[in-house]
Design an enzyme around this catalytic site. Sequence first.
Site, PDB file in Angstrom:
ATOM      1  CG  ASP A   1      -2.049   0.966   1.335  1.00 47.87           C
ATOM      2  OD1 ASP A   1      -2.949   0.809   0.512  1.00 47.87           O
ATOM      3  OD2 ASP A   1      -2.043   1.916   2.183  1.00 47.87           O
TER       4      ASP A   1
ATOM      5  CD  GLU B   1      -2.233   2.082  -3.750  1.00 51.57           C
ATOM      6  OE1 GLU B   1      -3.060   2.860  -3.890  1.00 51.57           O
ATOM      7  OE2 GLU B   1      -1.616   2.335  -2.367  1.00 51.57           O
TER       8      GLU B   1
HETATM    9  C1  NOJ Z   1      -4.484   2.906  -0.715  1.00 51.74           C
HETATM   10  C2  NOJ Z   1      -5.714   1.976  -0.485  1.00 51.74           C
HETATM   11  O1  NOJ Z   1      -6.006   1.423  -1.560  1.00 51.74           O
HETATM   12  C3  NOJ Z   1      -6.707   2.735   0.034  1.00 51.74           C
HETATM   13  O2  NOJ Z   1      -7.870   2.058   0.044  1.00 51.74           O
HETATM   14  C4  NOJ Z   1      -6.490   3.432   1.235  1.00 51.74           C
HETATM   15  O3  NOJ Z   1      -7.312   4.284   1.673  1.00 51.74           O
HETATM   16  C5  NOJ Z   1      -5.061   4.154   1.248  1.00 51.74           C
HETATM   17  N1  NOJ Z   1      -4.079   3.341   0.238  1.00 51.74           N
HETATM   18  C6  NOJ Z   1      -4.451   4.490   2.528  1.00 51.74           C
HETATM   19  O4  NOJ Z   1      -3.916   3.307   3.079  1.00 51.74           O
END
Ligand code: NOJ
Length: 554
Positions: A210, A279
Amino acid sequence: MAVGSEWWRSAVIYQIYPRSFSEGAGATGVGDLAGITARLPALVELGVDAVWVSPFYPSPQKDAGYDVADYCAVDPLFGTLADFDALLKEAHGLGLKFIVDLVPNHTSDQHAWFQAALASPKGSDDRDHYIFREGLGKAGELPPNNWESVFGGPAWTRVIEPDGAPGQWYLHLFDTSQPDLNWHSAWVHEQFREILRFWLGRGVDGFRVDVAHGLMKAPGLPDYTPPVNANSMGLQQELSSDDEPPTPPYWAQDTVHAIYRDWHRVLEQYPGEQVLVAEAWVEPLSKLARWVRPDEMQQAFNFAYLENPWDATAVREIIDGSLAAFGAVGAPSTWVLSNHDVVRHATRLSLVGDHPQGVGVGPASTGVPDRAFGLRRARAATAVMLALPGSAYLYQGEELGLPEVIDLPDTARQDPTWARTHHERYGRDGCRVPLPWEAHAPAYGFSDSGQSWLPQPPYWGGYARDAQAGDEGSTLELYRAALRLRASETLGTGIVTWLEGYPSTALAFSNANVTVIANAGREHVMLPKGELLLSSQPGTVDVLEPDTTVWLRI
Ligand code: NOJ
């Protein structure tokens, strides 16, 4: 899936968002691990190679689990560690690889590390695990810089010190309840190596990381004002593929790469082929490709592809750009159209006007065409994506053609974006509504109790899996057929060759022995003679109608 080595290079990976997938035990209206285990056979029937499961760790659920209070346990809401082990075993038994989510940029404010930091004095080791700073102004009453949270509002919150006086501020790029960790601390590095080892030891096949562009911040935390046309990640929109936008001091710092090289070495110590998936909302693609250099991560989500409108020129450009950028570092390209943070592509691809990512759509949004139109485009776009070489990500429910739920009652919305922007941005709840499994069961089969943490709309039954299974024209059967052919024709490991002689509003390419033609224009396109392997719309013969994609054997 490629047989033998490096399964991830061509895998189709299905994202499970646990709270909305299926509830197997209990009656809270929140999905759980037992529910996932029970429903895995449906994913095998669909034809995916792997699953990625969004966070199921103990959490106050302020950001649907992306606020982790303990990285090495399971939230009772979702089950137990024994349930996790049973799920993993079942997935492996069915031949599915299993990726878990790792959230290293921030913890929950309820995590013991943050609680210890709050209880400790300024300058202590415990405080150093997070990003605490003195405020500006005469009495430190102003935040240390002008950074804004991705969810809206300031990115800093002031704490009350143990002596009862207002004191330092801590950084949270997301919700107040998600303090950012200090990745300059060697202690933080060691904790995360241990967390990786914990899950690797249980047998997982990888981690979706993440906010993989956010861990390191620029020295001195300088002020930054995002460009006017920035999306919710603070990144400039509508850049050409070569432009390198200014790097915000909180994203994409070069120093972040040492962390992933270190994790790469941790993964190497385990038998098998585990992966790290970034991500990372980083532009342009050539810069994103730094996350997947040979000694770093294996994959990065291709958000540039996701953010494209249904426009043949733009899609062709991004396909070429992706294959070139990832190929230059020896990584597979990835493809994705939907996930739990964006408007579902069965709605997004038909939106008219400006709908920046992260804002969501709701009852007051303009330019939301009817569901049938959106679904038609989504099916065509999916048929392009699944014909591309590399690894494709599917988000639960897209195989049912689910649209974004636009008319959720205001009182039901739970995304922190909604509250933090004082209801200015709808946020992401509309793509998170629990799945319909059976048209005529309580909660459409999502839970036995009929509960559902977000209300399911009355028209959900028509999208239910059991209503679509066996119906040749259904979206579910389209996905199944595409995934079957993708595997049998080895499209995941093929090469894209563009075909000339088609209008500029069409996409036409061959991959292996399959010819793919997509019509994103408003006029019909004559098809060459050949065997029709797949059509995104039933009834296609020798003319390709607008918003339709076919796969042919010529
Ligand atoms: C990316 C995640 O996919 C999202 O759902 C989240 O709110 C943020 N990062 C913070 O962790």
